[in-house]
Design a protein around this motif. Structure first.
Motif, mmCIF file in Angstrom:
data_model
loop_
_atom_site.group_PDB
_atom_site.id
_atom_site.type_symbol
_atom_site.label_atom_id
_atom_site.label_comp_id
_atom_site.label_asym_id
_atom_site.label_seq_id
_atom_site.Cartn_x
_atom_site.Cartn_y
_atom_site.Cartn_z
ATOM 1 N N LEU A 1 0.903 -0.888 0.209
ATOM 2 C CA LEU A 1 0.107 0.222 0.142
ATOM 3 C C LEU A 1 0.773 0.822 -0.215
ATOM 4 O O LEU A 1 1.552 2.054 0.852
ATOM 5 C CB LEU A 1 -0.772 -0.349 1.261
ATOM 6 C CG LEU A 1 -2.116 1.246 1.227
ATOM 7 C CD1 LEU A 1 -2.432 1.418 0.086
ATOM 8 C CD2 LEU A 1 -2.807 0.741 2.588
ATOM 9 N N HIS B 1 -2.249 -6.771 8.914
ATOM 10 C CA HIS B 1 -1.783 -4.753 8.857
ATOM 11 C C HIS B 1 -0.727 -4.808 9.403
ATOM 12 O O HIS B 1 -0.756 -4.982 10.816
ATOM 13 C CB HIS B 1 -2.836 -3.659 9.182
ATOM 14 C CG HIS B 1 -2.203 -2.373 8.770
ATOM 15 N ND1 HIS B 1 -2.230 -1.805 9.722
ATOM 16 C CD2 HIS B 1 -1.232 -1.650 8.112
ATOM 17 C CE1 HIS B 1 -1.486 -0.163 9.367
ATOM 18 N NE2 HIS B 1 -0.780 -0.936 8.522
ATOM 19 N N THR C 1 2.353 -2.499 11.483
ATOM 20 C CA THR C 1 2.762 -1.500 11.697
ATOM 21 C C THR C 1 3.231 -2.207 13.244
ATOM 22 O O THR C 1 2.877 -2.823 13.771
ATOM 23 C CB THR C 1 0.566 -0.869 12.262
ATOM 24 O OG1 THR C 1 1.664 0.041 12.650
ATOM 25 C CG2 THR C 1 0.361 -1.773 12.449
ATOM 26 N N GLY D 1 2.394 -1.085 4.079
ATOM 27 C CA GLY D 1 2.537 0.204 3.608
ATOM 28 C C GLY D 1 3.439 0.869 3.225
ATOM 29 O O GLY D 1 5.274 0.286 3.637
ATOM 30 N N LYS E 1 2.084 7.038 4.864
ATOM 31 C CA LYS E 1 1.083 7.278 6.036
ATOM 32 C C LYS E 1 0.139 6.626 5.472
ATOM 33 O O LYS E 1 -0.285 6.759 4.185
ATOM 34 C CB LYS E 1 1.208 8.517 6.107
ATOM 35 C CG LYS E 1 0.117 9.053 7.416
ATOM 36 C CD LYS E 1 -0.129 10.543 7.211
ATOM 37 C CE LYS E 1 -1.332 10.317 8.300
ATOM 38 N NZ LYS E 1 -0.455 10.838 9.919
ATOM 39 N N ILE E 2 -0.311 5.418 6.120
ATOM 40 C CA ILE E 2 -1.254 4.501 6.578
ATOM 41 C C ILE E 2 -2.016 5.521 6.556
ATOM 42 O O ILE E 2 -3.014 5.695 7.818
ATOM 43 C CB ILE E 2 -1.470 3.594 6.871
ATOM 44 C CG1 ILE E 2 -0.423 3.003 6.360
ATOM 45 C CG2 ILE E 2 -2.215 1.689 6.793
ATOM 46 C CD1 ILE E 2 -0.025 2.590 5.043
ATOM 47 N N VAL F 1 -7.765 1.619 7.073
ATOM 48 C CA VAL F 1 -6.782 0.477 6.755
ATOM 49 C C VAL F 1 -6.921 -0.539 8.169
ATOM 50 O O VAL F 1 -7.248 -0.929 8.456
ATOM 51 C CB VAL F 1 -5.647 0.445 6.073
ATOM 52 C CG1 VAL F 1 -4.600 -1.141 7.031
ATOM 53 C CG2 VAL F 1 -5.370 1.101 4.684
ATOM 54 N N GLU G 1 9.561 -2.269 6.818
ATOM 55 C CA GLU G 1 8.571 -3.038 6.213
ATOM 56 C C GLU G 1 9.066 -3.916 6.247
ATOM 57 O O GLU G 1 8.437 -5.536 5.766
ATOM 58 C CB GLU G 1 7.546 -2.701 5.322
ATOM 59 C CG GLU G 1 8.300 -1.438 4.407
ATOM 60 C CD GLU G 1 8.679 0.254 4.178
ATOM 61 O OE1 GLU G 1 8.533 0.045 2.695
ATOM 62 O OE2 GLU G 1 9.031 0.153 5.003
#
Length: 186
Positions: free
Chosen positions: A12, A83, A85, A112, A115-116, A120, A137
């Protein structure tokens, strides 16, 4: 990974001129560590060629798809969404629950680049951190996939490879698979 429900990694975000290597390495890590597919935003479509080339040379299966509807993909995903993070729950506390959810069906892993959107976090069934310290990531994806597959991805067999890396103590050795006397040496 082979014989298990699909694992799809969705990248993303992608900042052209800044994220080329990072996005490529997300794809290569996904492929090498057991994911079945990579979904890229159309702005990152140039990365598809690189990851596909590696798959063609070193074996698959692994698929790369480009879409202009990444948020639509997240919204319409029929299965668990993870997700990654650094603000999420520690992977070691939720990995069993994620593995159980994955046994029931395909898993979407969102990685990501920038900035997500808060959406999400809301759509994800699991917001997962491999550490709550700043990290890449790529590292998050590698740790997560290794935890998901419990190390089985490290012994994966690759189909239709034109080249294989022969492990050795020192130096580099890449050969045509037909040149191997004993395929178990891999």
């Amino acid at each position: 990974m082979q014989e298990e429900p699909e694992v799809v990694v969705l990248r993303l975000g992608h900042r052209p001129g800044r994220d080329e290597r990072m996005t490529t390495h997300v794809g290569l890590t996904a492929r090498a560590l057991g994911a079945d597919k990579l979904v890229l935003e159309d702005v990152a479509s140039g990365r598809k060629e690189t990851v596909t080339d590696i798959t063609d040379r070193f074996g698959g299966p692994f698929e790369v798809e480009v879409t202009d509807e990444v948020m639509g993909r997240i919204r319409s995903w029929d299965g668990p969404i993870v997700h990654l993070t650094m603000y999420g729950e520690p992977v070691q506390k939720v990995e069993d629950e994620i593995r159980a959810a994955h046994r029931e069906g395909a898993l979407l892993v969102v990685v990501g680049a920038e900035k997500i959107p808060f959406e999400v976090y809301e759509h994800a069934d699991f917001n997962v951190g491999v550490t709550n310290q700043p990290h890449s990531e790529i590292a998050a994806l590698a740790v997560f996939l290794d935890r998901l597959f419990e190390g089985r991805e490290l012994d994966r067999e690759w189909e239709d490879a034109d080249q294989v890396v022969v492990p050795q103590e020192a130096g580099k050795k890449v050969v045509d698979p037909d040149e191997l006397d004993n395929p178990s040496e891999l």
